[in-house]
Design an enzyme around this catalytic site. Structure first.
Site, PDB file in Angstrom:
ATOM      1  CG  ASP A 202      -2.323   0.896   0.835  1.00  0.00           C
ATOM      2  OD1 ASP A 202      -2.123   1.986   0.598  1.00  0.00           O
ATOM      3  OD2 ASP A 202      -3.201   0.100   1.217  1.00  0.00           O
ATOM      4  N   GLY A 228       4.448   1.583  -1.712  1.00  0.00           N
ATOM      5  CA  GLY A 228       4.664   2.001  -2.806  1.00  0.00           C
ATOM      6  C   GLY A 228       3.642   2.263  -3.590  1.00  0.00           C
ATOM      7  CG  ASP A 229       1.855   5.020  -7.055  1.00  0.00           C
ATOM      8  OD1 ASP A 229       0.904   4.363  -7.716  1.00  0.00           O
ATOM      9  OD2 ASP A 229       1.990   6.539  -7.249  1.00  0.00           O
ATOM     10  CG  PHE A 230      -1.995   0.142  -6.728  1.00  0.00           C
ATOM     11  CD1 PHE A 230      -2.610   1.654  -7.528  1.00  0.00           C
ATOM     12  CD2 PHE A 230      -2.682   0.148  -5.607  1.00  0.00           C
ATOM     13  CE1 PHE A 230      -3.758   2.027  -6.827  1.00  0.00           C
ATOM     14  CE2 PHE A 230      -3.728   0.768  -5.241  1.00  0.00           C
ATOM     15  CZ  PHE A 230      -4.335   1.640  -5.924  1.00  0.00           C
ATOM     16  CG  HIS A 247     -14.876   0.364  -4.982  1.00  0.00           C
ATOM     17  ND1 HIS A 247     -15.833   0.552  -4.161  1.00  0.00           N
ATOM     18  CD2 HIS A 247     -13.736   0.472  -4.181  1.00  0.00           C
ATOM     19  CE1 HIS A 247     -15.391   0.678  -2.984  1.00  0.00           C
ATOM     20  NE2 HIS A 247     -14.031   0.637  -2.939  1.00  0.00           N
TER      21      HIS A 247
HETATM   22  C1  LIG Z   1     -10.799   1.850  -0.216  1.00  0.00           C
HETATM   23  S1  LIG Z   1      -9.184   1.346   0.691  1.00  0.00           S
HETATM   24  C2  LIG Z   1      -9.146  -0.514   0.613  1.00  0.00           C
HETATM   25  C3  LIG Z   1      -8.474  -0.990   1.802  1.00  0.00           C
HETATM   26  C4  LIG Z   1      -8.377  -2.449   1.834  1.00  0.00           C
HETATM   27  N1  LIG Z   1      -8.066  -3.230   0.675  1.00  0.00           N
HETATM   28  C5  LIG Z   1      -9.598  -3.128   2.367  1.00  0.00           C
HETATM   29  O1  LIG Z   1     -10.325  -3.632   1.637  1.00  0.00           O
HETATM   30  O2  LIG Z   1      -9.936  -2.669   3.616  1.00  0.00           O
HETATM   31  C6  LIG Z   1      -8.090   1.501  -0.694  1.00  0.00           C
HETATM   32  C7  LIG Z   1      -6.727   1.274  -0.608  1.00  0.00           C
HETATM   33  O3  LIG Z   1      -5.967   1.679  -1.498  1.00  0.00           O
HETATM   34  C8  LIG Z   1      -4.801   2.087  -1.395  1.00  0.00           C
HETATM   35  N2  LIG Z   1      -4.224   3.383  -2.348  1.00  0.00           N
HETATM   36  C9  LIG Z   1      -4.736   4.233  -2.879  1.00  0.00           C
HETATM   37  N3  LIG Z   1      -3.900   4.694  -3.788  1.00  0.00           N
HETATM   38  C10 LIG Z   1      -2.844   3.698  -3.818  1.00  0.00           C
HETATM   39  C11 LIG Z   1      -1.649   3.797  -4.708  1.00  0.00           C
HETATM   40  N4  LIG Z   1      -1.589   4.453  -5.752  1.00  0.00           N
HETATM   41  N5  LIG Z   1      -0.878   2.775  -4.456  1.00  0.00           N
HETATM   42  C12 LIG Z   1      -1.088   1.656  -3.526  1.00  0.00           C
HETATM   43  N6  LIG Z   1      -2.174   1.872  -2.626  1.00  0.00           N
HETATM   44  C13 LIG Z   1      -2.972   2.939  -2.964  1.00  0.00           C
HETATM   45  C14 LIG Z   1      -5.152   3.111  -0.175  1.00  0.00           C
HETATM   46  O4  LIG Z   1      -4.412   3.726   0.614  1.00  0.00           O
HETATM   47  C15 LIG Z   1      -6.135   2.347   0.404  1.00  0.00           C
HETATM   48  O5  LIG Z   1      -5.538   1.510   1.491  1.00  0.00           O
END
Ligand SMILES: C[S@@+](CC[C@H](N)C(=O)[O-])C[C@H]1O[C@@H](n2cnc3c(N)ncnc32)[C@H](O)[C@@H]1O
Length: 338
Positions: A202, A228-230, A247
């Site tokens: 994350d 990191g950044d996905f 989503h």
């Molecule tokens: C709606 S939350 C879902 C968290 C978890 N998977 C859950 O179901 O409870 C979306 C997640 O995507 C992560 N996220 C957003 N942008 C991101 C990025 N560019 N790279 C990695 N993670 C990211 C957020 O920090 C967050 O933890």
């Protein structure tokens, strides 16, 4: 038309709907001040409650009086007690959504004031309100990351319901939870897979909390936490889990995330999306409430089965099957890298 609808004039019903802002904020006060938590031990007078939670007793009494007819509190001879509904705002119960109350009110409520802008332009209200995309704003603050993680842990648990009780992840040595937040979901999955290793991936400030969750579950020795950044790159794994991530994003952004996974994984790698599937038709469904949040906050969307299938194909995956729990609103959408 039901008897109730006939009894209450349309303009009054509309006023009740319009007062949603009062309901949201009053519930937030109850959650944030710990009023519901304080009542877990039994009824209290409003004065006692106010003293215990650091509130003004007149203001708190009127907030409780406002919420009682909505089923959150009940008056008793000893003062006020919290109902089963109100208990979900307390810290501690398994079905608590206190974290979600704090998250929505501290991060979503104000930006939703720009929904009109979204309706006119299609642009994301939160981006206009905050001056930057929502997740860029969250990632600057450890406090917001903590509030978001706690909401995701609460909301995810109730939305998944019994889905994971009956569900078996596809086979594979390494399981990576992409956008895995504080590791709550990965911990739940790995406890049932004693031979597998796990990765929580994350944004750095968000994934930092996963060390504690995984240690508490006794999983530190077979897990790695990666910040990191996905959109740039994700770690290599055999099975990828992404829960409530795609989503958040538009089709083109979601396809980019899928392609990051495709770049890191070998053909045949499995992907499990834990997401909602929007039913066809006009009936009531929680996906319609969440879809509006996606629209206003992050520019994402809820998707029908057909839309999931074509998004996965665009990202290089083939949808294999969709498994649903009996109580939850989320499904496991399984796919394979072509
Ligand atoms: C709606 S939350 C879902 C968290 C978890 N998977 C859950 O179901 O409870 C979306 C997640 O995507 C992560 N996220 C957003 N942008 C991101 C990025 N560019 N790279 C990695 N993670 C990211 C957020 O920090 C967050 O933890």
């Amino acid at each position: 038309m039901s008897g109730d609808e006939r009894a209450i004039p349309a303009a009054v019903r509309m006023q009740q709907l319009l007062s949603g802002f009062e309901v949201s904020q009053a519930l937030y006060v109850v959650a944030e001040l710990g009023v519901a938590t304080a009542l877990l031990g039994g009824p209290r007078s409003v004065e006692e409650l106010a003293a215990e939670t650091g509130a003004d007793s007149d203001a708190l009494g009127r907030i409780i009086r406002f919420l009682a007819p909505l089923g959150v509190f009940r008056a008793t001879d000893d003062g006020v007690e919290v109902t089963d509904l109100g208990r979900t705002l307390a810290e501690g119960p398994d079905d608590s959504v206190r974290g979600l109350a704090r998250y929505w009110m501290e991060t979503h409520y104000a930006p939703f004031g720009d929904l009109l802008h979204t309706a006119r332009t299609g642009e994301t209200a939160a981006t206009k309100f905050l001056g930057k995309p929502f997740f860029d704003w969250v990632k600057e603050s450890s406090h917001l990351a903590e509030v978001q993680n706690s909401a995701m842990a609460d909301g995810g648990r109730s939305a998944r319901g019994d889905l994971l009780d009956h569900y078996r992840l596809p086979e594979g040595n390494t399981i990576a939870d992409i956008g895995g937040a504080d590791g709550t979901l990965l911990a739940e999955l790995l406890v049932k897979r004693p031979d597998s290793k796990g990765i929580v991936f994350d944004l750095p400030k968000v994934s930092a909390e996963a060390h504690e969750t995984l240690a508490a579950a006794g999983l530190s020795d077979r897990t790695t936490v990666i910040g990191g950044d996905f959109f740039d790159a994700v770690p290599t794994a055999d099975v990828y889990v992404m829960s409530a991530v795609l989503h958040d994003w538009s089709d083109s952004e979601a396809a980019r995330i899928l392609r990051s996974i495709a770049d890191a994984a070998a053909p045949g790698a499995r992907l499990v999306l834990v997401e909602m599937v929007m039913p066809e038709g006009d009936g009531p469904h929680v996906t319609k409430m969440v879809d509006l949040i996606m629209l206003a906050m992050v520019g994402g969307r809820e998707r029908t089965e057909t839309e999931w299938r074509s998004l996965l194909e665009e990202g290089g995956f083939t949808l294999d099957r969709i498994v649903s729990g009996s109580t939850g609103v989320m499904s496991a959408i399984e796919a394979t890298l072509s």
